[in-house]
Design a protein around this motif. Structure first.
Motif, mmCIF file in Angstrom:
data_model
loop_
_atom_site.group_PDB
_atom_site.id
_atom_site.type_symbol
_atom_site.label_atom_id
_atom_site.label_comp_id
_atom_site.label_asym_id
_atom_site.label_seq_id
_atom_site.Cartn_x
_atom_site.Cartn_y
_atom_site.Cartn_z
ATOM 1 N N ALA A 55 0.846 -1.207 0.000
ATOM 2 C CA ALA A 55 0.000 0.000 0.000
ATOM 3 C C ALA A 55 0.878 1.253 0.000
ATOM 4 C CB ALA A 55 -0.926 -0.015 1.212
ATOM 5 N N VAL A 56 1.982 1.202 0.738
ATOM 6 C CA VAL A 56 2.902 2.350 0.784
ATOM 7 C C VAL A 56 3.506 2.608 -0.599
ATOM 8 C CG1 VAL A 56 5.142 3.113 1.696
ATOM 9 C CG2 VAL A 56 3.445 2.128 3.229
ATOM 10 N N VAL A 57 3.867 1.525 -1.293
ATOM 11 C CA VAL A 57 4.431 1.679 -2.645
ATOM 12 C C VAL A 57 3.391 2.300 -3.575
ATOM 13 C CG1 VAL A 57 5.171 0.371 -4.680
ATOM 14 C CG2 VAL A 57 6.233 -0.054 -2.462
ATOM 15 N N LEU A 58 2.144 1.842 -3.471
ATOM 16 C CA LEU A 58 1.088 2.440 -4.305
ATOM 17 C C LEU A 58 0.945 3.925 -3.995
ATOM 18 C CD1 LEU A 58 -1.584 -0.414 -4.208
ATOM 19 C CD2 LEU A 58 -0.280 0.345 -6.200
ATOM 20 N N GLU A 59 1.024 4.288 -2.717
ATOM 21 C CA GLU A 59 0.944 5.709 -2.349
ATOM 22 C C GLU A 59 2.151 6.480 -2.891
ATOM 23 O OE1 GLU A 59 0.135 6.361 1.800
ATOM 24 O OE2 GLU A 59 -1.965 5.810 1.506
ATOM 25 N N GLY A 60 3.319 5.827 -2.857
ATOM 26 C CA GLY A 60 4.525 6.466 -3.409
ATOM 27 C C GLY A 60 4.371 6.717 -4.899
ATOM 28 N N LEU A 61 3.766 5.762 -5.606
ATOM 29 C CA LEU A 61 3.542 5.934 -7.052
ATOM 30 C C LEU A 61 2.563 7.078 -7.311
ATOM 31 C CD1 LEU A 61 3.255 2.192 -8.201
ATOM 32 C CD2 LEU A 61 5.180 3.733 -8.582
ATOM 33 N N MET A 62 1.561 7.206 -6.446
ATOM 34 C CA MET A 62 0.537 8.254 -6.635
ATOM 35 C C MET A 62 0.984 9.601 -6.088
ATOM 36 S SD MET A 62 -3.078 6.345 -5.859
ATOM 37 C CE MET A 62 -2.671 5.860 -4.218
ATOM 38 N N GLY A 63 2.018 9.589 -5.215
ATOM 39 C CA GLY A 63 2.443 10.847 -4.584
ATOM 40 C C GLY A 63 1.427 11.346 -3.573
ATOM 41 N N ARG A 64 0.762 10.409 -2.917
ATOM 42 C CA ARG A 64 -0.267 10.784 -1.947
ATOM 43 C C ARG A 64 -0.060 9.951 -0.695
ATOM 44 N NH1 ARG A 64 -5.585 9.212 -4.168
ATOM 45 N NH2 ARG A 64 -4.778 10.001 -6.133
ATOM 46 N N ARG A 65 0.387 10.577 0.352
ATOM 47 C CA ARG A 65 0.794 9.818 1.543
ATOM 48 C C ARG A 65 -0.265 9.861 2.625
ATOM 49 N NH1 ARG A 65 5.989 8.943 4.520
ATOM 50 N NH2 ARG A 65 5.373 7.172 5.778
#
Ligand SMILES: [Zn+2]
Length: 299
Positions: free
Chosen positions: A240-250
């Protein structure tokens, strides 16, 4: 890519109900279907980025792939997902320059073997010092072979390296090399066994570390992440953290105490890391001129 003989031997092993390939790569009755579905997901992840319908993607697949060579299995890996994806991107989309970045705790030896002489693929592997750790290859001195000398980069991270060491390495070398190489797509061999709770390695990345690395890449390039190793129950959280990193939304925060983590680290880690970083810079400078700034790349 794999030889036809190797693919045939894997198929035959599954049909003959063999339980493993070599001593550490397991098989079962459903392995062939799982392999095909896994590779299908990897190709789809590459396709949606290559055709522009997504900026980035993440293929959550098993088995992992980065230890698999042209005609070898190893370390739970049967087919090399990154290599198959590079082949697909070249032939289906005409994409020429691809970078592969391994952040699994173990060196990307299969991928290195496949691309070490390929001048259109940049292969970077950041992993725990392989002197005493599987696959026992992937040393700083391993920089590929002609006509691709300097296009393979291996960094030996000392035990207990964490967010700060990875951050310095990204800033001092990886980002600069990526800008100079200017890949059309970056494939991240995204292993979660460099996580501080993982028992299979001695590295100390946290949620923060994974987010920062992925976000730094995704803010400048097109990124396709492929799941590699990682066996702690937190791999769902890290995905999930990697997906957030890809989206730029933490939204996911690190619940761990950085001070405690740092206090538990070996006193020589930073010193040893700096020595290895200097050695790596010295070896790479003739190929990448790391002291000269590269133009800032925007997607
Ligand atoms: Zn691993």
């Amino acid at each position: 890519m794999h030889t036809e003989e190797y693919v045939a031997s894997v198929t035959a092993s599954i049909q003959q109900s063999r339980k493993n390939l070599g001593k550490d790569t397991y098989l079962c009755e459903g392995s062939f279907d799982v392999l095909l579905q896994s590779i299908g997901a990897v190709l789809r992840a590459g396709e949606v980025v290559a055709n522009g319908s997504c900026d980035h993607s993440f293929a959550l697949v098993r088995p992992p792939g980065h230890h698999s060579g042209k005609c070898t299995s190893g370390g739970f890996c049967i087919f090399n997902n990154s290599a198959i994806l590079v082949h697909f991107l070249r032939h289906a989309f005409g994409i020429k320059k691809v970078a592969i970045l391994n952040i699994d705790a173990h060196a990307s030896d299969g991928t290195y073997g496949i691309f070490s002489a390929d001048p259109e693929v940049l292969c970077i592997s950041v992993h725990q010092d392989p002197l005493k750790v599987y696959p026992y290859t992937g040393f700083i001195k391993d920089i590929g072979v002609r006509p691709a000398l300097g296009l393979s980069i291996n960094m030996e991270m000392p035990p207990r390296s964490g967010n700060r060491e990875y951050g310095i390495l990204f800033e001092d070398i990886i980002e600069k090399v990526m800008r100079k190489f200017d890949p059309e797509i970056i494939i991240v061999e995204c292993g979660f066994d460099a996580y501080h709770k993982e028992s299979l390695s001695e590295l100390d990345l946290t949620v923060d570390g994974y987010y920062d690395m992925i976000n730094l890449l995704a803010s400048q390039w097109k990124v396709v992440c492929l799941l590699e190793g990682g066996y702690h129950e937190d791999i769902g959280l890290l995905s999930a953290v990697v997906l957030e990193g890809l989206m730029g939304r933490r939204t996911i925060k690190d619940g761990i105490d950085q001070v405690d983590l740092l206090a538990s680290r070996h006193i020589n880690t930073r010193k040893e890391f700096q020595e290895k970083l200097s050695k790596l810079k010295l070896i790479l400078n003739p190929y990448w001129d790391l002291n000269k700034p590269a133009l800032c790349h925007t997607k």
